[in-house]
Write a protein that holds these residues in place. Sequence first.
Motif, short mmCIF file in Angstrom:
data_model
loop_
_atom_site.label_atom_id
_atom_site.label_comp_id
_atom_site.label_asym_id
_atom_site.label_seq_id
_atom_site.Cartn_x
_atom_site.Cartn_y
_atom_site.Cartn_z
N LYS A 21 0.84 -1.20 0.00
CA LYS A 21 0.00 0.00 0.00
C LYS A 21 0.88 1.25 0.00
CE LYS A 21 -4.06 -1.95 2.33
NZ LYS A 21 -3.64 -3.35 2.30
N LEU A 22 0.64 2.12 -0.98
CA LEU A 22 1.34 3.39 -1.08
C LEU A 22 0.31 4.52 -1.12
CD1 LEU A 22 4.01 2.73 -3.88
CD2 LEU A 22 4.31 2.51 -1.41
N ASP A 23 0.48 5.52 -0.26
CA ASP A 23 -0.30 6.75 -0.33
C ASP A 23 0.66 7.85 -0.75
OD1 ASP A 23 -2.61 5.50 0.36
OD2 ASP A 23 -2.75 6.33 2.38
N ASP A 81 -0.68 -1.28 -4.40
CA ASP A 81 -2.01 -0.70 -4.18
C ASP A 81 -1.80 0.77 -3.83
OD1 ASP A 81 -4.52 0.06 -3.34
OD2 ASP A 81 -4.50 -1.14 -1.50
N ALA A 82 -1.85 1.62 -4.86
CA ALA A 82 -1.51 3.03 -4.67
C ALA A 82 -2.74 3.92 -4.67
CB ALA A 82 -0.55 3.49 -5.76
N ARG A 83 -2.73 4.89 -3.77
CA ARG A 83 -3.72 5.97 -3.78
C ARG A 83 -2.95 7.29 -3.91
NH1 ARG A 83 -7.93 6.19 0.90
NH2 ARG A 83 -6.03 6.82 1.99
N PHE A 84 -3.66 8.30 -4.41
CA PHE A 84 -3.00 9.56 -4.69
C PHE A 84 -3.84 10.72 -4.18
CE2 PHE A 84 -2.12 6.43 -7.98
CZ PHE A 84 -0.73 6.38 -7.93
N ASP A 133 -0.47 18.14 5.32
CA ASP A 133 -0.61 17.50 6.63
C ASP A 133 -2.05 17.08 6.88
OD1 ASP A 133 0.40 16.57 9.07
OD2 ASP A 133 -0.09 18.43 10.09
N GLU A 134 -3.00 17.90 6.45
CA GLU A 134 -4.42 17.54 6.60
C GLU A 134 -4.70 16.20 5.91
OE1 GLU A 134 -7.16 20.53 5.30
OE2 GLU A 134 -6.11 22.15 6.37
N LEU A 135 -4.16 16.03 4.72
CA LEU A 135 -4.38 14.80 3.97
C LEU A 135 -3.63 13.62 4.58
CD1 LEU A 135 -4.29 16.29 0.38
CD2 LEU A 135 -6.24 15.15 1.44
N LEU A 136 -2.41 13.84 5.05
CA LEU A 136 -1.64 12.75 5.66
C LEU A 136 -2.38 12.18 6.87
CD1 LEU A 136 2.00 14.17 5.50
CD2 LEU A 136 1.12 12.16 4.28
N ALA A 141 -3.51 3.86 7.63
CA ALA A 141 -2.55 3.63 8.71
C ALA A 141 -1.45 2.66 8.31
CB ALA A 141 -3.29 3.10 9.95
N ASN A 142 -1.77 1.69 7.45
CA ASN A 142 -0.79 0.66 7.07
C ASN A 142 -0.15 0.93 5.71
OD1 ASN A 142 -3.15 0.26 5.65
ND2 ASN A 142 -3.11 -1.98 5.83
N ALA A 143 -0.27 2.16 5.22
CA ALA A 143 0.31 2.50 3.92
C ALA A 143 1.64 3.22 4.10
CB ALA A 143 -0.64 3.38 3.12
#
Length: 290
Positions: A21-23, A81-84, A133-136, A141-143
């Motif tokens: 998982k990548l954010d 499994d990436a989100r952007f 920071d708001e988005l982070l 949690a596990n990304a």
Amino acid sequence: GTYNLTLNVSGAVGSESYANKLDVLFVMDTSNSMKWAMTYSGDNSDKYLSDYKTNSTSRFYNQQKAVEDAITKLKNKKNVDARFAVVSFDTEAGIETDWTNGTISYPTQVAKYGKSNELAGGTNYQAGLRKADELLKKSRANATKIVVFLSDGNPTFYYDTNRKGQEKVYGSGSGYDETAMTKAQTQLGTMSMNYFYTVGVGPKDSYDHLSNLISSAPIGTVTGSYNGTDSSNLKNAFDSIIRDATDLLCTEVTVTDTLTDEVELADQKLQVVVKDETGKVITKLKDASR
């Protein structure tokens, strides 16, 4: 007799059963200077490109193209499994895209933010990082969390509180503002991520303080700084970032030749060559026979 033995050790993040998982969060510059050409190193508003949104020589265009290409590559990565998410900033900042693995919205123009027309279009690192920071805080949690901060200039604006306790935008709007950098560094130091990168867009003397940001990243954060002086360097910067995020670091690897117990190294030296998925050599380890 002698023979050459070739053995491969490969590692990639994730597996068929468990995708990594990548954010990934992109903080994109929408200051007025993004209307300039990638090669322009002056400070003349008359040099703004009227068609900067579609002109392939503009900083605005090249920034978005580099981010789009990076997202496409990550979406096509096997077992990832990436989100952007996308933040844009100039004098202030806003969220263009909240976390998604679907359609991405990008900045549509420069000078989007400001409490007056005179202020819009500046460069407020602190504002961009605050929105990031708001988005982070809403990331998985596990990304693995990656922030890529892009800009074509040094910070010129920052937030501070006036005597009435009201937060206002301060700064000259031109030239490097040391207070603006300090405010941005303080903001970065409070954030939680695994990777933080700065990527300059255009002539590197225009953002010669940008890389100072990374020294304030929290302890344990992997950091890097790149100069995207042209489209090729921007591509290379993002390719390097993608490798960092998706390559598996292998240590204490033992390679065994099971063909015979009677084999010795001809010159008592073993050369290990590490290649990426395209076959490009990225590391050479010599004298690794121990």
